[in-house]
Scaffold this active site. Sequence first.
Site, PDB file in Angstrom:
ATOM      1  NE  ARG A  54       9.368  -2.813   1.624  1.00  0.00           N
ATOM      2  CZ  ARG A  54      10.380  -2.269   2.304  1.00  0.00           C
ATOM      3  NH1 ARG A  54      11.488  -2.953   2.472  1.00  0.00           N
ATOM      4  NH2 ARG A  54      10.280  -1.057   2.817  1.00  0.00           N
TER       5      ARG A  54
ATOM      6  CG  LEU B 139       1.929   7.832  -5.904  1.00  0.00           C
ATOM      7  CD1 LEU B 139       1.732   9.297  -6.244  1.00  0.00           C
ATOM      8  CD2 LEU B 139       3.245   7.626  -5.146  1.00  0.00           C
TER       9      LEU B 139
ATOM     10  CG  LEU C 101      -6.913   5.516  -8.489  1.00  0.00           C
ATOM     11  CD1 LEU C 101      -7.366   4.482  -9.510  1.00  0.00           C
ATOM     12  CD2 LEU C 101      -7.952   5.626  -7.360  1.00  0.00           C
TER      13      LEU C 101
ATOM     14  CD1 TRP D  73       2.136  -9.160  -0.901  1.00  0.00           C
ATOM     15  CD2 TRP D  73       1.874  -9.878  -3.005  1.00  0.00           C
ATOM     16  NE1 TRP D  73       3.358  -9.076  -1.527  1.00  0.00           N
ATOM     17  CE2 TRP D  73       3.228  -9.512  -2.815  1.00  0.00           C
ATOM     18  CE3 TRP D  73       1.477 -10.362  -4.248  1.00  0.00           C
ATOM     19  CZ2 TRP D  73       4.183  -9.607  -3.824  1.00  0.00           C
ATOM     20  CZ3 TRP D  73       2.430 -10.463  -5.265  1.00  0.00           C
ATOM     21  CH2 TRP D  73       3.758 -10.090  -5.052  1.00  0.00           C
TER      22      TRP D  73
ATOM     23  CD  GLU E  42      -3.534   0.238  -5.318  1.00  0.00           C
ATOM     24  OE1 GLU E  42      -3.980  -0.158  -6.415  1.00  0.00           O
ATOM     25  OE2 GLU E  42      -2.395  -0.078  -4.910  1.00  0.00           O
TER      26      GLU E  42
ATOM     27  CG  HIS F  58       0.680  -0.389  -3.231  1.00  0.00           C
ATOM     28  ND1 HIS F  58       0.338  -0.013  -4.506  1.00  0.00           N
ATOM     29  CD2 HIS F  58       2.010  -0.653  -3.267  1.00  0.00           C
ATOM     30  CE1 HIS F  58       1.412  -0.028  -5.280  1.00  0.00           C
ATOM     31  NE2 HIS F  58       2.448  -0.435  -4.555  1.00  0.00           N
TER      32      HIS F  58
ATOM     33  CG  ASN G 183       2.195  10.619 -15.438  1.00  0.00           C
ATOM     34  OD1 ASN G 183       2.976  10.930 -16.322  1.00  0.00           O
ATOM     35  ND2 ASN G 183       1.333  11.476 -14.920  1.00  0.00           N
TER      36      ASN G 183
ATOM     37  CB  SER H  31       4.324  -1.909  -7.230  1.00  0.00           C
ATOM     38  OG  SER H  31       4.774  -0.701  -6.676  1.00  0.00           O
TER      39      SER H  31
END
Length: 329
Positions: free
Chosen positions: A56, A278, A280, A310, A276, A308, A192, A164
């Site tokens: 974003r 995902l 990880l 700041w 997070e 996920h 990945n 990200s």
Amino acid sequence: MPLAAVIESPPATAAFDPAMFDFWVDSPVMGPIKTRVLRARDGNTQRVAYVLDGMRAQQDLSGWEINTNIAEVLADWNINVVMPVGGESSFYADWAAPSSFFGLAPGAGSAAYGTGSGATEAMGGGPGKSYRYAWEDFLTNHLRWELRNRLGFNPYRNGVFGLSMGGSAALALAAYHPDFFSYAGSYSGYLNISAPGMREAIRAAMLDAGGYNVDSMAPPWGPQWLRMDPFVFAPTLIANNTRMWISAGSGAPMPDDLNIPLGAAADRLVRGAPLEALALANTRAFQVRMLTLGAQNIVWDFPATGLHAWTNWQADAYRMIPDMSANIG
């Protein structure tokens, strides 16, 4: 993992740091691009870090300046800070075409850019729609040399890190431009992206973050897409001997995630935990890949907490900066 889970949290209200300054450079493809620069406290020009934003990314300031004090911390470590502004959903890549849908010309819709809703922005104009994103070209062929020519910044052995989408982009930039970047850091990155379901997950994220079309970025499973996948170009990072810091949180909240109003804390947890998880999973898969290849040039950082969000990425940077400081310039 539902595809909608890759949507990132809304940005916070921008805050302006008067110690930084705007540095404008023309991109032949994208036009004038703003970068925020903070000089190292000791005035050196040899130690430089490029700091990449998330999905974003706003058009006014980097999320790092809006949400953290990392630029100031880097400057205190006598590292010059370069924060490109913009590039929402870009992955800092050179796209195949301007983002568009259904064969319609980019900008054919009436929605204005910046509504905050990907659904309303998908058919509108704006960054990466009225023109083709060419971020890798801009960073490596234009910003790099203008910083040298106008500020005297060292164009070699720099650091680059991001969160990200910026995390995977940092690894790609280091892989393909090893003279430029000797250090790369990824926080909560998607490392990945050719794994089953990941392209569609990214599609959902990009639709929500500004209404962008992943198919305009790179055709599915072709050379351009595979070139962006850290899992695929992992051997290049090893061959380059790029020093890396790879981090992902557990998906459990940090204390600072809970020391905010209840509604905001609940929203951060609901959005940030699955995202997070995902990240990880992607990062652990990348770790297995690198260890299988015998990589010795990585610091792995898997804290017991971290959404996920700041709060997590600022803490990641605090831990990483001493190691980056020792490996740039």
